[in-house]
Design an enzyme around this catalytic site. Structure first.
Site: not given
Lengths: 495, 495
Positions: A262-263, A266, A292
């Site tokens: 997930h990160e 980003h 997001e």
């Protein structure tokens, strides 16, 4: 010769230098600093905030923005000026006294909340929340007058410029039509599924090594970033040096591993922003929702796909060489990572139930900011919403109900919708990408660059050159269309 | 009611907040940042430097310093004002144009030096050095006129306020009288010594765990600091959050371990500075020499003492459980840590030959700044000095001779004497401490607090309340007396 534009550019680059310092010392505070350093650090960072605010609100910016209208600018420069003006307006629209009062009330409420939440102390919490809500209502009123939109839409504009509650209502009404049924059907389908859950100790060293290899597979550039540990995972730093964090649980690798994916989403957005616009507002990420969309593209569209799980499986077996390999079998991993289970806590929610948590919060904060309800109505509305969407009651259970999130403690109302907008943008991006890119083959071949090239060209390299709607339209041929998200969920969970 | 004093205080606390950010982002640059982050970081830190310089040179400081003379201040406040005035003068005495020119020439020279040193390229290096020397001579001239001392003494004043070349000449003349003989005698004595040298692999994990335990034994407060890795070990951060670094060599634990002891000395000084004066110039460490006295007290007086080596020995055996324990026998460790061997490189020098390296540099930089010699004379003078003091020739060997240090590349002339002043202060502190503290018993008992209490009361808690001479006199009953250092060396190495 673009004299005003160049002056604006220099001024915003100067501000960016101080924001760089804020990003790195903020990351340090979360990931490196021993607790005894906190007082001096907080004082130093508050001084820096004040300085950045002063630089960001200097009247010379308004003058230059007025004068630059007479210069003939390229399209890119025009977009740059538009974003400078937006940033300047965001910084200056509120009177200093209100900014200070809200910051103070927010710090007080958040700080007390850390102790009140475990105590389930709604009474104590609501006293502080009252001030935060009132000040945020005042803020929304001022922003509303400045933008000519409703108070809540003015708050939305901070995080997701251009989005309106009209469009959100329409989107969420659509979702409400099919989500409760989907959740039920998926649960029924999964009821009979048998799979192994993590039950051993997974060393932090192994988890970290696997995480690093996955980051590498996902193209995270370690020459321009780091992975560290913090109690709340985040993506910080600056585009040339992106700092992502995770937290490890020795009893369970599941969350941390997908958290890193997930990160990394980003991070790749930040690392992929246009270099020639670095330091300018137009060179930054478009919005919270688009940010997001990248983390969720990585985590949900890519990371939980069959192809990726099949790639992950042997890597996990390799790194967790002391653990039972059966748990890392692709089929087992896939069941772990697609399990659907309604629960109280948003941050623990799966992909299917997550929108329910967001809709619930959206409806409450919208009506709160538009002064249709008061802060005292929150617990009852929470209970009603949870029952309606997830069939769970939070009556009297404040700590797992309306006191679970940090967002409202400092008055960040308008933020929550970004999460679900992000999930929807991500699904739409994947649907479009698949028209020209063989995503599964790319994953299988170990060369994911066709996927990243698409994201880079269509999202990352655009920075804030386009408004969100235009960005989405140029990338996918249409503005936000929640049917892609619906199709994605039905295919993955009932397909 | 101390109106001007309070305004001064607020202003200097504000400056300190920005210096905090500089310290942490500087540490990050050395210990954490991936190389791809360097350009943006350097730009951000340069902006911060400019901002700190602007705050430090605001004319309002001069006004307040004038006006504060009419306020009746406590002794502590008077000392505080004296240090503010000193800081202000240091910041304002040079014209901006000279500061910029020197910074530019220094960066250029240092950057090129990193490539030129391995190439032994004196010709290339000396061209850049010429500008740095000329600008530093100009700087010294201006400082000289402002302080009414010789140009070199004015440079000394930056690092070691109050020290003069007259006193240094006298001290070093004394040392010259006995050091060459001592070096010879110690070498003769050690010729027949047999001991085991590190010859295995010492894992970084083990080294790090041992280092952490030694830091703990030495009272390093991990709630107010960290240990990390950087290519050049240093002590950075801020007093409430001291960041020390080391570098590990898997083939040799010796340097890194004592390096941690050394940096812990610096760190405890910072951690022990008076809290009620934090952020003010008077609350800072007294001088480079006193700072070095604390690191060398830890490394040389304490760390290499028999009692401490006996304490270290079982700890090393415990942590290096996969290694041959014979090397960690107290007797063997002691021989390793007191071996004397003249060599070319200052930073690798032992305690006995180190002053020779400093005297050599002192004589050259003194005559250079006082314009008795030119930069072209340096290599020959270096060769002459090395022959005289250590019986080694550096003819044609620039990279291990006059090009080995970073100090002159950016014009930090006047810094070198601090190293040997530190060693001498440390020996004098230990001699005095031993009159009232049973140092060896404290070490043996695992409770070193009597040692640290003495240092805290006499050095750390004094900050910059006293001038160096007065600090040393109050702590030890006399101003700097090199005979303690001499006695220490003779006792340890020939005793």
């Amino acid at each position: 010769m673009h004299n005003n534009y160049n002056k604006l550019k220099q001024h915003f680059l100067k501000i960016d230098h101080f924001r760089h310092l804020s990003a790195i010392t903020g990351w340090d505070q979360a990931a490196m600093m021993p607790s005894g350093g906190n007082d001096a650090r907080s004082a130093a960072m508050a001084e820096l905030s004040t300085h950045i605010h002063q630089l960001s609100t200097q009247p010379v910016i308004a003058e230059l923005l007025d004068n630059v209208a007479n210069e003939s600018l390229s399209n890119e420069q025009q977009a740059s000026v538009r974003e400078m003006a937006r940033t300047y307006k965001l910084s200056t629209v509120l009177p200093e006294a209100l900014v200070k009062a809200k910051s103070l009330a927010g710090s007080k409420c958040e700080h007390a909340w850390r102790g009140q939440r475990p105590e389930n102390d709604w009474n104590g919490f609501s006293k502080n929340l009252k001030s935060v809500v009132e000040l945020t209502q005042e803020e929304a009123q001022i922003r509303s007058e400045s933008l000519g939109v409703s108070p809540y839409d003015a708050m939305l504009d901070i995080y997701e410029p251009g989005t309106t509650s009209e469009s959100l209502d329409s989107i969420f009404n659509n979702v409400k039509g099919w989500l409760p049924g989907l959740i039920q059907d998926v649960q029924d389908k999964q009821k009979s599924e048998v799979y192994k859950k993590p039950s051993e100790t997974y060393s932090i060293e192994d988890q970290n090594a696997l995480g690093k290899e996955v980051m590498d597979l996902l193209g995270f550039d370690l020459n321009h970033g780091r992975l560290d540990i913090s109690s709340h995972p985040f993506c910080g730093g600056v585009p040339s040096d992106v700092r992502i964090t995770t937290r490890y649980d020795e009893q369970d690798f599941v969350q941390s591993l997908m958290g890193i994916v997930h990160e990394t989403g980003h991070a790749r957005y930040e690392q992929g922003l246009p270099k020639h616009l670095a330091g300018l507002p137009v060179g930054e990420a478009r919005s919270m929702g688009i940010h997001e969309s990248q983390s969720l593209f990585f985590e949900m569209q890519l990371g939980r796909s069959d192809a990726f799980i099949h790639k992950l499986s042997p890597l996990a077996v390799k790194h967790f060489s002391h653990n039972d390999p059966a748990i890392f079998a692709a089929d087992n991993l896939q069941k772990i990572y697609t399990r659907v289970q309604p629960g109280f806590i948003r941050v623990d929610a799966d992909e299917v139930t997550y929108p329910a948590h967001v809709m619930l919060r959206y409806e409450i904060e919208r009506d709160l900011i538009n002064q249709k309800i008061t802060y005292q109505d929150i617990p009852d509305l929470w209970d009603i919403g949870m029952k309606k969407y997830l069939n769970l009651s939070t009556k009297g259970n404040y700590k797992d109900g309306c006191m679970q999130d940090i967002h409202w403690t400092d008055g960040s109302m308008g933020y929550f919708p970004s999460y679900t907008l992000g999930a929807m943008y991500a699904a739409q991006q994947m649907a479009t990408m698949k028209q020209t890119v063989d995503v599964d083959s790319a994953i299988e071949s170990n060369d994911l660059s066709p996927i990243f090239n698409w994201l880079s060209e269509n999202i990352w390299q655009k920075g804030s050159l386009l408004a969100t709607d235009e960005l989405v339209k140029q990338a996918t041929g249409e503005t936000l269309n929640p049917s892609h998200f619906k199709a994605h969920l039905f295919k993955r969970y009932l397909g």
